[in-house]
Design a protein around this motif. Structure first.
Motif, PDB file in Angstrom:
ATOM      1  N   THR A  72       0.591  -0.906  -0.174  1.00 49.51           N
ATOM      2  CA  THR A  72      -0.170   0.225  -0.103  1.00 49.51           C
ATOM      3  C   THR A  72       0.815   1.191  -0.470  1.00 49.51           C
ATOM      4  OG1 THR A  72      -1.705  -1.308   1.188  1.00 49.51           O
ATOM      5  CG2 THR A  72      -1.897   1.008   1.384  1.00 49.51           C
ATOM      6  N   SER A  73       2.063   1.370   0.830  1.00 48.64           N
ATOM      7  CA  SER A  73       2.699   2.475   0.452  1.00 48.64           C
ATOM      8  C   SER A  73       3.396   2.844  -0.230  1.00 48.64           C
ATOM      9  CB  SER A  73       3.932   2.164   1.606  1.00 48.64           C
ATOM     10  OG  SER A  73       5.083   2.848   1.548  1.00 48.64           O
ATOM     11  N   GLU A  74       3.422   1.549  -1.549  1.00 49.62           N
ATOM     12  CA  GLU A  74       4.296   2.221  -2.820  1.00 49.62           C
ATOM     13  C   GLU A  74       3.147   2.349  -3.459  1.00 49.62           C
ATOM     14  OE1 GLU A  74       7.360   2.105  -5.036  1.00 49.62           O
ATOM     15  OE2 GLU A  74       7.422   1.754  -3.434  1.00 49.62           O
ATOM     16  N   ASP A  91      -2.949   0.765  -9.048  1.00 54.50           N
ATOM     17  CA  ASP A  91      -1.652   0.659  -8.622  1.00 54.50           C
ATOM     18  C   ASP A  91      -1.024  -0.245  -7.986  1.00 54.50           C
ATOM     19  OD1 ASP A  91      -2.018   3.744  -9.479  1.00 54.50           O
ATOM     20  OD2 ASP A  91      -3.486   3.813  -8.178  1.00 54.50           O
ATOM     21  N   VAL A  92      -1.656  -1.381  -7.258  1.00 54.06           N
ATOM     22  CA  VAL A  92      -1.227  -1.704  -6.402  1.00 54.06           C
ATOM     23  C   VAL A  92      -0.269  -3.422  -7.367  1.00 54.06           C
ATOM     24  CG1 VAL A  92      -1.660  -4.743  -4.520  1.00 54.06           C
ATOM     25  CG2 VAL A  92      -2.904  -2.178  -4.477  1.00 54.06           C
ATOM     26  N   LEU A  93      -1.322  -3.413  -8.493  1.00 54.64           N
ATOM     27  CA  LEU A  93      -0.245  -4.783  -9.363  1.00 54.64           C
ATOM     28  C   LEU A  93       1.117  -3.944  -9.199  1.00 54.64           C
ATOM     29  CD1 LEU A  93      -2.990  -5.570 -11.765  1.00 54.64           C
ATOM     30  CD2 LEU A  93      -2.043  -7.024  -9.543  1.00 54.64           C
ATOM     31  N   TYR A  94       0.927  -2.966  -9.353  1.00 58.71           N
ATOM     32  CA  TYR A  94       2.225  -2.176  -9.897  1.00 58.71           C
ATOM     33  C   TYR A  94       3.323  -1.756  -8.865  1.00 58.71           C
ATOM     34  CZ  TYR A  94       5.587   2.007 -10.916  1.00 58.71           C
ATOM     35  OH  TYR A  94       6.588   2.786 -10.774  1.00 58.71           O
ATOM     36  N   SER A  97       4.583  -5.405  -8.477  1.00 51.95           N
ATOM     37  CA  SER A  97       5.975  -5.703  -9.507  1.00 51.95           C
ATOM     38  C   SER A  97       6.818  -4.790  -8.951  1.00 51.95           C
ATOM     39  CB  SER A  97       5.229  -4.625 -11.250  1.00 51.95           C
ATOM     40  OG  SER A  97       6.676  -5.243 -11.711  1.00 51.95           O
ATOM     41  N   LYS A  98       6.787  -3.438  -8.974  1.00 53.32           N
ATOM     42  CA  LYS A  98       7.944  -2.819  -8.113  1.00 53.32           C
ATOM     43  C   LYS A  98       8.760  -3.193  -6.856  1.00 53.32           C
ATOM     44  CE  LYS A  98       9.794   1.271  -7.195  1.00 53.32           C
ATOM     45  NZ  LYS A  98       9.225   3.057  -7.299  1.00 53.32           N
ATOM     46  N   LEU A  99       8.591  -4.283  -6.499  1.00 60.19           N
ATOM     47  CA  LEU A  99       9.155  -4.470  -5.442  1.00 60.19           C
ATOM     48  C   LEU A  99       9.625  -5.816  -5.557  1.00 60.19           C
ATOM     49  CD1 LEU A  99       6.513  -3.041  -2.711  1.00 60.19           C
ATOM     50  CD2 LEU A  99       8.288  -1.730  -2.889  1.00 60.19           C
ATOM     51  N   GLY A 100       8.837  -6.329  -6.757  1.00 64.17           N
ATOM     52  CA  GLY A 100       9.928  -7.902  -6.808  1.00 64.17           C
ATOM     53  C   GLY A 100       8.533  -9.139  -6.982  1.00 64.17           C
ATOM     54  N   PRO A 107      -1.349 -14.294 -11.650  1.00 64.77           N
ATOM     55  CA  PRO A 107      -2.783 -14.792 -11.528  1.00 64.77           C
ATOM     56  C   PRO A 107      -3.910 -13.430 -10.905  1.00 64.77           C
ATOM     57  CG  PRO A 107      -1.015 -15.290 -10.039  1.00 64.77           C
ATOM     58  CD  PRO A 107       0.089 -14.491 -11.470  1.00 64.77           C
ATOM     59  N   LEU A 108      -3.235 -12.120 -10.389  1.00 63.78           N
ATOM     60  CA  LEU A 108      -3.663 -11.250 -10.018  1.00 63.78           C
ATOM     61  C   LEU A 108      -5.413 -10.273 -11.021  1.00 63.78           C
ATOM     62  CD1 LEU A 108      -1.701  -9.994  -7.246  1.00 63.78           C
ATOM     63  CD2 LEU A 108      -4.091 -11.232  -6.508  1.00 63.78           C
TER      64      LEU A 108
END
Length: 171
Positions: A72-74, A91-94, A97-100, A107-108
């Motif tokens: 959520t923070s990212e 935004d959550v999917l991004y 992905s950004k956090l690895g 699947p999401l």
């Protein structure tokens, strides 16, 4: 109001307090995902008579809550950069992905797509007219619930498989 009074003030809306050194503290029940939700999710993955220790429940509760905060923070940082106030599923999917957490994106994304399709169908059924809706409401509602349950089961199976693969490969 004096500075000391401001530093000891309590904000009921957010359940936070500020101490003398200006740090914000949050009540434990506001920091963690509700334990009942955590237990329900854990039990879905166990055999019918499986047991879960209290220590395991609390550990998973803390991990899940930290994971949610991390993602959520990212996602929130992205929204702030784009001057938006609402975090979307994208935004959550991004953020994931950004956090690895790339293995979870597919699947999401499938789950999100199917969920939106079902919600779209449900929304279009609402405009079908009062008589039609009233007569078919219970069938449509149970059909929608069953379809959504299948989509959730699929996503959950994919996520657990990915977690197990990741755990087994790191051992």
């Amino acid at each position: 109001m004096r500075l000391a009074e401001i530093n000891h003030s309590t904000t009921n809306k957010f359940h936070t307090t500020t101490d003398d050194i200006g740090e914000c503290t949050v009540r434990e029940q506001d920091r963690f995902m509700p334990i009942a939700n955590v237990i329900r999710i854990m039990r879905k993955m166990l055999p019918p008579h499986g047991k879960i220790s209290d220590d395991a429940k609390e550990t998973i509760q803390e991990c899940v809550s930290e994971f949610i905060s991390f993602i959520t923070s990212e996602a929130n940082e992205r929204c702030q950069r784009e001057q938006r106030k609402t975090i979307t599923a994208e935004d959550v999917l991004y953020a994931m992905s950004k956090l690895g957490f790339d293995d979870y994106i597919e699947p999401l994304t499938i789950y999100l797509h199917r969920y939106r399709e079902l919600e779209g169908e449900r929304g279009s059924m609402r405009g079908a007219g009062y008589m039609t809706m009233r007569d078919s409401n219970s069938n449509a509602s149970s059909s929608h619930s069953a379809a959504l349950a299948n989509v959730e089961a699929f996503a959950q199976h994919q996520m657990v498989s990915l977690m197990l693969d990741r755990t087994c490969s790191s051992s």
